[in-house]
Scaffold this active site. Structure first.
Site, PDB file in Angstrom:
ATOM      1  N   HIS A  51     -10.671  -6.178  -2.018  1.00  0.00           N
ATOM      2  CA  HIS A  51     -11.717  -5.984  -1.006  1.00  0.00           C
ATOM      3  C   HIS A  51     -12.891  -5.277  -1.700  1.00  0.00           C
ATOM      4  CE1 HIS A  51      -9.174  -7.146   2.342  1.00  0.00           C
ATOM      5  NE2 HIS A  51      -8.230  -6.318   1.942  1.00  0.00           N
ATOM      6  N   GLU A  56      -6.252 -10.713  -0.852  1.00  0.00           N
ATOM      7  CA  GLU A  56      -7.056 -10.446   0.357  1.00  0.00           C
ATOM      8  C   GLU A  56      -8.530 -10.417   0.005  1.00  0.00           C
ATOM      9  OE1 GLU A  56      -5.644  -6.990   2.492  1.00  0.00           O
ATOM     10  OE2 GLU A  56      -3.557  -7.469   2.093  1.00  0.00           O
ATOM     11  N   ASP A 113     -12.283 -10.398  -0.332  1.00  0.00           N
ATOM     12  CA  ASP A 113     -13.559 -10.527   0.380  1.00  0.00           C
ATOM     13  C   ASP A 113     -14.562  -9.623  -0.317  1.00  0.00           C
ATOM     14  OD1 ASP A 113     -12.639  -8.074   1.425  1.00  0.00           O
ATOM     15  OD2 ASP A 113     -12.566  -8.766   3.492  1.00  0.00           O
ATOM     16  N   ASN A 156       1.988  -5.256  -3.072  1.00  0.00           N
ATOM     17  CA  ASN A 156       0.588  -5.568  -2.765  1.00  0.00           C
ATOM     18  C   ASN A 156      -0.190  -4.277  -2.487  1.00  0.00           C
ATOM     19  OD1 ASN A 156      -1.434  -7.628  -2.037  1.00  0.00           O
ATOM     20  ND2 ASN A 156      -1.233  -6.855   0.065  1.00  0.00           N
ATOM     21  N   GLU A 174       0.805  -1.234   0.000  1.00  0.00           N
ATOM     22  CA  GLU A 174       0.000   0.000   0.000  1.00  0.00           C
ATOM     23  C   GLU A 174       0.835   1.280   0.000  1.00  0.00           C
ATOM     24  OE1 GLU A 174      -2.730  -0.449   3.274  1.00  0.00           O
ATOM     25  OE2 GLU A 174      -3.454  -2.375   2.552  1.00  0.00           O
TER      26      GLU A 174
HETATM   27  O1  G3I Z   1      -4.710  -7.681  19.204  1.00  0.00           O
HETATM   28  C1  G3I Z   1      -5.308  -6.467  19.693  1.00  0.00           C
HETATM   29  C2  G3I Z   1      -6.057  -6.721  20.976  1.00  0.00           C
HETATM   30  O2  G3I Z   1      -5.141  -7.114  21.965  1.00  0.00           O
HETATM   31  C3  G3I Z   1      -6.799  -5.450  21.371  1.00  0.00           C
HETATM   32  O3  G3I Z   1      -7.563  -5.708  22.509  1.00  0.00           O
HETATM   33  C4  G3I Z   1      -7.699  -5.010  20.242  1.00  0.00           C
HETATM   34  C5  G3I Z   1      -8.470  -3.732  20.557  1.00  0.00           C
HETATM   35  O4  G3I Z   1      -7.973  -2.619  19.909  1.00  0.00           O
HETATM   36  O5  G3I Z   1      -6.918  -4.797  19.088  1.00  0.00           O
HETATM   37  C6  G3I Z   1      -6.266  -5.955  18.640  1.00  0.00           C
HETATM   38  O6  G3I Z   1      -5.508  -5.661  17.477  1.00  0.00           O
HETATM   39  C7  G3I Z   1      -6.256  -5.438  16.307  1.00  0.00           C
HETATM   40  C8  G3I Z   1      -5.770  -6.426  15.242  1.00  0.00           C
HETATM   41  O7  G3I Z   1      -6.436  -6.188  14.027  1.00  0.00           O
HETATM   42  C9  G3I Z   1      -6.015  -7.880  15.648  1.00  0.00           C
HETATM   43  O8  G3I Z   1      -7.380  -8.119  15.793  1.00  0.00           O
HETATM   44  C10 G3I Z   1      -6.019  -4.040  15.828  1.00  0.00           C
HETATM   45  O9  G3I Z   1      -6.572  -3.102  16.746  1.00  0.00           O
HETATM   46  C11 G3I Z   1      -6.647  -3.839  14.492  1.00  0.00           C
HETATM   47  O10 G3I Z   1      -6.255  -2.564  13.975  1.00  0.00           O
HETATM   48  C12 G3I Z   1      -6.152  -4.902  13.518  1.00  0.00           C
HETATM   49  O11 G3I Z   1      -6.830  -4.738  12.299  1.00  0.00           O
HETATM   50  C13 G3I Z   1      -6.203  -5.343  11.196  1.00  0.00           C
HETATM   51  C14 G3I Z   1      -5.932  -4.294  10.125  1.00  0.00           C
HETATM   52  O12 G3I Z   1      -5.366  -4.910   8.991  1.00  0.00           O
HETATM   53  C15 G3I Z   1      -4.985  -3.224  10.635  1.00  0.00           C
HETATM   54  O13 G3I Z   1      -4.773  -2.264   9.692  1.00  0.00           O
HETATM   55  C16 G3I Z   1      -7.136  -6.401  10.629  1.00  0.00           C
HETATM   56  O14 G3I Z   1      -7.269  -7.461  11.569  1.00  0.00           O
HETATM   57  C17 G3I Z   1      -6.574  -6.950   9.334  1.00  0.00           C
HETATM   58  O15 G3I Z   1      -7.529  -7.781   8.716  1.00  0.00           O
HETATM   59  C18 G3I Z   1      -6.259  -5.811   8.387  1.00  0.00           C
HETATM   60  O16 G3I Z   1      -5.681  -6.338   7.215  1.00  0.00           O
HETATM   61  C19 G3I Z   1      -5.351  -5.398   6.192  1.00  0.00           C
HETATM   62  C20 G3I Z   1      -4.129  -5.933   5.499  1.00  0.00           C
HETATM   63  O17 G3I Z   1      -3.090  -6.165   6.399  1.00  0.00           O
HETATM   64  C21 G3I Z   1      -3.680  -4.972   4.402  1.00  0.00           C
HETATM   65  N1  G3I Z   1      -4.752  -4.670   3.508  1.00  0.00           N
HETATM   66  C22 G3I Z   1      -6.001  -4.222   4.106  1.00  0.00           C
HETATM   67  C23 G3I Z   1      -6.466  -5.226   5.160  1.00  0.00           C
HETATM   68  C24 G3I Z   1      -7.798  -4.832   5.720  1.00  0.00           C
HETATM   69  O18 G3I Z   1      -7.745  -3.623   6.418  1.00  0.00           O
END
Ligand code: G3I
Length: 444
Positions: free
Chosen positions: A236, A265, A267, A200, A157
């Site tokens: 997405h 990715e 969905d 990517n 990105e």
């Molecule tokens: O693990 C912590 C947890 O301990 C905490 O209690 C909770 C509350 O804030 O957060 C948890 O972490 C989160 C993490 O996902 C795991 O669930 C983060 O806040 C959250 O920001 C994170 O989101 C991820 C996101 O990327 C971050 O930008 C998504 O799961 C993940 O699916 C998403 O994936 C991205 C790709 O890497 C790149 N392309 C876009 C895609 C979708 O946004």
């Protein structure tokens, strides 16, 4: 009157394709899973995996049964593996990699250099120090997983959304300049020469200013010998950002530069037949591009999706297979195992034909199932403000919006078992390149 959805119906085609698949994997029900059906087409079919769900039995059994590649959803990101400078923590990512390896799955590495999920210390470094830190991060992470990762998202990105075609602001871009991407790829090649190195991004799935900017970068890299092997298209999708009508053409133009393309990715928010047809369009586009080497969906089950409320995945929150699952399996040439209840009356599939700046032609192929049929009918829905301006080889009627066309045959529409016919239409884009969505096929 027999009414069946298009999705279960393509099982017949799957049955025909199955013999090759059986030979490849050596099991009798080889093409009854996403992974085995994709393998029959020379592709992997993967899912994003979260380490904290690996203790949940149905999550693991769905993953192990259906998928042949795993991408750690968050566990390999910078904030997970190097939260503190030069102190690496691989525990959660290692869990996913060992699980995948124990089941014979490939692993995609995601991701080495990204503006997001970046620990704050990275942003405080001066230019020279940041360069050292970036190269150290790439090298240490890739060396840890050397030989275990089939493809790495080296840079993720790095381009802005919208029409500028510019690079996105990040510590790397702002301090190291445009050259950071090239430098990251060169460092990555040295760290694990066997891994495919990918760029990517999202919103690059159709031809647009952002994908043009990535295209120009990849073309430049290939011309100058900068190591790059693949481009990932995150894919997405939702109603505001549907599968573009030129999705396949876009994948193909990148492939023509001499790189592999991967859907990384995937969905698609939605439900039912509309969601199923969109998934099917994506899979068919990948299969039509010989250098499209695999598809990864961004999660196993709707309940753990990063956008769970949009129910964008192939398994619902109870791990039931959704219509989208069946659509993907049949598009891959697979056939559902168990249940089923025979072949459907008829199936429909869409392919884009000629395209001009203001319009494109579409073709729908109607195929009879295991028995002869007559009087088939199906719908074609275009996205407003698109309009269908002409049709051929069929008799259309329209709903009040003018966006949903119901197509019936000219004449009685008789088709022998397994036989096909087709009709065509012209879509005026009016600014939208979205692919038409097919309804189910019914017949008597
Ligand atoms: O693990 C912590 C947890 O301990 C905490 O209690 C909770 C509350 O804030 O957060 C948890 O972490 C989160 C993490 O996902 C795991 O669930 C983060 O806040 C959250 O920001 C994170 O989101 C991820 C996101 O990327 C971050 O930008 C998504 O799961 C993940 O699916 C998403 O994936 C991205 C790709 O890497 C790149 N392309 C876009 C895609 C979708 O946004």
């Amino acid at each position: 009157m027999v009414t069946r959805t298009s999705i279960g119906a393509l099982g017949m085609a799957g049955l025909l394709a199955a013999s090759g698949v059986i030979a490849l994997s050596g099991t009798a029900d080889a093409a009854s899973t996403l992974g085995s059906a994709a393998a029959g087409k020379g592709r992997y079919f993967g899912a994003a995996v979260a380490a904290n769900h690996l203790g949940e039995a149905p999550y693991v059994s769905t993953l192990d049964t259906e998928f042949t590649s795993a991408t750690p959803e968050n566990e390999m990101k910078w904030d997970a593996v190097e939260r503190t400078r030069n102190s690496f923590t691989f525990g959660a990512a290692d869990q996913i990699v060992s699980h995948a390896q124990s089941k014979g799955m490939k692993v995609r590495g995601h991701t080495l250099v990204w503006h997001s999920q970046l620990p704050s210390w990275v942003g405080t470094l001066g230019t020279a120090d940041l360069r050292t830190a970036m190269n150290n991060h790439i090298t240490k992470v890739m060396q840890h997983y050397k030989g275990k990762i089939h493809s790495w998202d080296v840079v993720n990105e790095a381009f802005q959304d919208g029409n500028s075609g510019a690079r996105r602001s990040s510590p790397f871009q702002d301090k190291l300049g445009n050259g950071f991407i090239e430098e990251a790829f060169r460092t990555a090649r040295a760290a694990d020469p066997a891994a495919k190195l990918c760029y990517n991004d999202y919103n690059t799935d159709g031809v647009n200013a952002k994908s043009n900017a990535v295209y120009n970068m990849v073309r430049d890299f290939k011309a100058r010998g900068v190591p790059i092997d693949c481009v990932g298209f995150q894919s997405h999708f939702n109603s505001a950002s549907p599968v573009p009508g030129d999705y396949q053409a876009n994948l193909q133009r990148f492939a023509d530069l001499g790189v592999d393309v991967q859907i990384t990715e995937l969905d698609i928010e939605g439900s039912g037949t509309a969601q199923a047809n969109s998934y099917s369009n994506v899979v068919r586009a990948c299969l039509a591009v010989s250098r499209c080497t695999g598809i990864t969906v961004w999660g196993v089950t709707d309940k753990y999706s990063w956008r769970a409320s949009g129910t964008p995945l192939l398994f619902d929150g109870n791990y039931n297979k959704k219509p989208a699952y069946t659509a993907v399996l049949t598009a891959l040439g697979g056939t559902s195992s168990g249940g089923g209840g025979g072949t459907a009356a008829c199936t429909v599939s869409y392919s884009k034909q000629e395209e001009w700046s203001d319009r494109f032609n579409g073709k729908v192929t109607v195929t009879a199932g295991g028995s002869a049929i007559g009087n088939w009918t199906t719908t074609v829905t275009v996205t407003s403000p698109q309009k269908i301006s002409a049709t051929w080889n069929g008799t259309p009627t329209w709903d009040s919006s003018g966006n949903v066309m119901t197509m019936k045959p000219n004449g009685n529409g008789s088709l022998a078992a397994g036989a096909s016919t087709s009709f065509g239409f012209t879509v005026m884009k009016n600014g939208s390149n979205a692919a038409p969505v097919l309804g189910s096929c019914t017949a008597s």
